[in-house]
Design an enzyme around this catalytic site. Structure first.
Site, PDB file in Angstrom:
ATOM      1  N   TYR A  88       3.409   2.384  -6.285  1.00 48.39           N
ATOM      2  CA  TYR A  88       2.780   1.914  -4.828  1.00 48.39           C
ATOM      3  C   TYR A  88       1.658   1.004  -4.994  1.00 48.39           C
ATOM      4  O   TYR A  88       1.686  -0.316  -4.665  1.00 48.39           O
ATOM      5  CB  TYR A  88       2.452   2.901  -3.866  1.00 48.39           C
ATOM      6  CG  TYR A  88       1.558   2.289  -2.812  1.00 48.39           C
ATOM      7  CD1 TYR A  88       2.019   1.597  -1.667  1.00 48.39           C
ATOM      8  CD2 TYR A  88       0.342   2.609  -2.726  1.00 48.39           C
ATOM      9  CE1 TYR A  88       1.346   1.026  -0.934  1.00 48.39           C
ATOM     10  CE2 TYR A  88      -0.578   2.112  -1.674  1.00 48.39           C
ATOM     11  CZ  TYR A  88      -0.027   1.214  -0.695  1.00 48.39           C
ATOM     12  OH  TYR A  88      -0.871   0.553   0.184  1.00 48.39           O
ATOM     13  N   LYS A 115       0.934  -3.607  -4.885  1.00 48.34           N
ATOM     14  CA  LYS A 115      -0.049  -4.247  -4.298  1.00 48.34           C
ATOM     15  C   LYS A 115      -0.596  -5.107  -5.304  1.00 48.34           C
ATOM     16  O   LYS A 115      -1.009  -6.236  -5.087  1.00 48.34           O
ATOM     17  CB  LYS A 115      -1.040  -3.356  -3.534  1.00 48.34           C
ATOM     18  CG  LYS A 115      -0.462  -2.695  -2.382  1.00 48.34           C
ATOM     19  CD  LYS A 115      -0.125  -3.617  -1.290  1.00 48.34           C
ATOM     20  CE  LYS A 115       0.370  -2.700  -0.192  1.00 48.34           C
ATOM     21  NZ  LYS A 115       0.660  -3.824   0.872  1.00 48.34           N
ATOM     22  N   SER A 135      -4.921  -3.001  -0.938  1.00 50.66           N
ATOM     23  CA  SER A 135      -5.627  -1.907  -0.731  1.00 50.66           C
ATOM     24  C   SER A 135      -6.516  -1.566  -1.938  1.00 50.66           C
ATOM     25  O   SER A 135      -6.255  -1.972  -2.971  1.00 50.66           O
ATOM     26  CB  SER A 135      -4.098  -0.965  -1.112  1.00 50.66           C
ATOM     27  OG  SER A 135      -4.921   0.338  -1.343  1.00 50.66           O
TER      28      SER A 135
HETATM   29  N1  UFG Z   1      -7.049  15.617   1.186  1.00 55.52           N
HETATM   30  C1  UFG Z   1      -6.826  16.942   1.417  1.00 55.52           C
HETATM   31  N2  UFG Z   1      -5.985  17.529   2.261  1.00 55.52           N
HETATM   32  C2  UFG Z   1      -4.844  16.845   2.828  1.00 55.52           C
HETATM   33  C3  UFG Z   1      -4.896  15.427   2.754  1.00 55.52           C
HETATM   34  C4  UFG Z   1      -5.928  14.880   1.834  1.00 55.52           C
HETATM   35  O1  UFG Z   1      -7.882  17.635   0.904  1.00 55.52           O
HETATM   36  O2  UFG Z   1      -4.050  17.346   3.283  1.00 55.52           O
HETATM   37  C5  UFG Z   1      -8.146  14.803   0.569  1.00 55.52           C
HETATM   38  C6  UFG Z   1      -7.748  14.036  -0.549  1.00 55.52           C
HETATM   39  O3  UFG Z   1      -7.314  15.039  -1.800  1.00 55.52           O
HETATM   40  C7  UFG Z   1      -8.619  13.213  -0.806  1.00 55.52           C
HETATM   41  C8  UFG Z   1      -9.011  12.614   0.761  1.00 55.52           C
HETATM   42  O4  UFG Z   1      -8.559  13.878   1.367  1.00 55.52           O
HETATM   43  O5  UFG Z   1      -9.783  13.669  -1.484  1.00 55.52           O
HETATM   44  C9  UFG Z   1      -8.511  11.625   1.190  1.00 55.52           C
HETATM   45  O6  UFG Z   1      -7.127  11.577   0.889  1.00 55.52           O
HETATM   46  P1  UFG Z   1      -6.216  10.692   1.758  1.00 55.52           P
HETATM   47  O7  UFG Z   1      -4.782  10.905   1.391  1.00 55.52           O
HETATM   48  O8  UFG Z   1      -6.450  10.626   3.094  1.00 55.52           O
HETATM   49  O9  UFG Z   1      -6.468   9.061   1.053  1.00 55.52           O
HETATM   50  P2  UFG Z   1      -6.526   8.590  -0.502  1.00 55.52           P
HETATM   51  O10 UFG Z   1      -7.887   8.243  -0.795  1.00 55.52           O
HETATM   52  O11 UFG Z   1      -5.798   9.585  -1.080  1.00 55.52           O
HETATM   53  O12 UFG Z   1      -5.562   7.538   0.059  1.00 55.52           O
HETATM   54  C10 UFG Z   1      -5.761   6.172  -0.138  1.00 55.52           C
HETATM   55  C11 UFG Z   1      -4.899   5.438   0.926  1.00 55.52           C
HETATM   56  C12 UFG Z   1      -3.741   5.394   0.401  1.00 55.52           C
HETATM   57  C13 UFG Z   1      -3.207   5.021  -0.927  1.00 55.52           C
HETATM   58  C14 UFG Z   1      -4.221   5.826  -1.762  1.00 55.52           C
HETATM   59  C15 UFG Z   1      -3.818   5.526  -3.161  1.00 55.52           C
HETATM   60  O13 UFG Z   1      -5.216   5.984   2.157  1.00 55.52           O
HETATM   61  O14 UFG Z   1      -2.921   4.520   1.382  1.00 55.52           O
HETATM   62  O15 UFG Z   1      -5.553   5.865  -1.446  1.00 55.52           O
HETATM   63  O16 UFG Z   1      -4.230   6.517  -3.793  1.00 55.52           O
HETATM   64  F1  UFG Z   1      -1.838   5.078  -0.992  1.00 55.52           F
END
Ligand code: UFG
Length: 337
Positions: A148, A152, A124
């Site tokens: 998590y 990885k 990841s």
């Molecule tokens: N976000 C929102 N509202 C929500 C959900 C997400 O505004 O309800 C925003 C988050 O703050 C972020 C963006 O959308 O700015 C993306 O968020 P995600 O949770 O979809 O994705 P992330 O980049 O945080 O997550 C990724 C991977 C995960 C991993 C994580 C580790 O998708 O599997 O990075 O930090 F675990």
């Protein structure tokens, strides 16, 4: 040629099973179904018109794994099976280390006992540390910030040590950015348990009426519209990347990490706008506080995957949103109904 897929019923695993069958491989799937449903594999078999053996085995059950390797002519492994909820990993780290690290070691030992030396590992982008330099390349400093991510990172290190000790092994570490979307058939897709943590599943559940409104986690980041930027990549592009990585490990030895992303960042507001444009559905939203641990910007450097795997993402954000919505609309309760 027979490929063992661990976690084949999961989100990326199920899409990769479709891509593998389409590329002409025979499959064997091992899945504990701890966080996935057999139905996903039934649908893979419908989409591809091919049946394959499925073993409900947990990776920590080495005897169960041995039986699979004894019964099947496994030539390479694609290893997805893992727990993946960041918050849960903070609350219950031992469970995460036992499953993700312990399960991986058990799998690798079983491979070794059976002379299987080819592996594609589901890593990841979360293994990268907080970085000022974008894009993130495979050389960027590592430093995951939650258990998590550390599972990885640890498995990557274990595999580096294993490849140093066993020069006949060949491993690709695939660092996914933000996989979204679904197979174009609408038959398989992401089916998160409970309230989704990730952006697009949340948006699609608002669109289908399961959730009331989207909360945008902060709009005061140092980005053009104030919301965080991520590299969203279609899950079928990711799936096809595994086929390329498999072909790579079959032809080489040693270990290499590859980013799988588009190389292009989109903000939360851009994703919501793209979803609305692709579907014609308004997404009610409010702005809430920042979410702990979110980096302002993250996107992939994709040159290495292009040069060494011959892979690049082909599908754009509109297609990601349209496919995610088709899946959600046609399966409002995921695989539950
Ligand atoms: N976000 C929102 N509202 C929500 C959900 C997400 O505004 O309800 C925003 C988050 O703050 C972020 C963006 O959308 O700015 C993306 O968020 P995600 O949770 O979809 O994705 P992330 O980049 O945080 O997550 C990724 C991977 C995960 C991993 C994580 C580790 O998708 O599997 O990075 O930090 F675990």
């Amino acid at each position: 040629m027979t490929i063992l897929v661990t976690g084949g019923a999961g989100y990326i695993g199920s899409h990769t099973c479709v891509a593998l069958v389409e590329a002409g491989y025979d499959l064997v799937v091992v899945d504990s179904f701890a966080n996935s449903r057999p139905e996903a594999l039934g649908r893979v078999q419908q989409i591809t018109g091919r049946e394959f053996p499925v073993y409900p085995v947990d990776l920590l059950d080495e005897r169960g794994l041995d039986a699979v390797f004894e019964a099947q002519p496994v030539e390479a492994v694609i290893h997805f099976a893992a727990l993946k909820a960041v918050g849960e990993s903070v609350a219950d780290p031992l469970r995460y280390y036992r499953n993700n690290v312990g399960g991986s070691i058990s799998l690798f030992q079983t491979m070794e006992r059976h002379g299987v030396t080819r592996l594609v590992f589901s890593s990841s982008a979360t293994v990268y540390g907080a970085a000022e330099q974008m894009p993130l390349t495979e050389e960027s400093p590592l430093g995951p910030v939650n258990p998590y991510g550390r599972t990885k990172w640890m498995v990557e290190q274990i595999l580096r040590d294993q490849c140093a000790a066993r020069p006949d092994w060949s491993v690709a570490l695939l660092r996914y950015f933000n996989p979204v979307g679904a197979h174009a058939s609408g038959r398989i897709g992401e089916d998160p348990s409970g309230v989704p943590n990730n952006l697009l599943p949340y948006v699609t559940q608002v669109a289908v009426g399961r959730l009331e409104q989207l909360t945008i986690h902060g709009d005061d980041y140092p980005t053009p519209d104030g919301t965080c930027i991520r590299d969203y990549v279609h899950v079928m592009d990711i799936a096809e990347g595994h086929v390329n990585a498999l072909q790579h490990v079959l032809m080489t030895t040693g270990i290499e990490a590859f980013n799988l992303g588009t190389g292009r960042g989109s903000s939360v507001l851009e994703v919501v706008a793209a979803f609305e444009a692709a579907t014609g559905i308004d997404i009610p939203r409010r702005v809430g506080p920042r979410r702990n641990g979110d980096a302002p910007v993250s996107y992939a450097g994709v040159d290495k995957a292009k040069q060494q795997l011959g892979w690049q993402a082909k599908r754009d954000l509109t297609e990601m949103c349209a496919d995610a919505w088709r899946w959600q609309r046609e399966n409002p309760q995921g695989y539950g109904v």
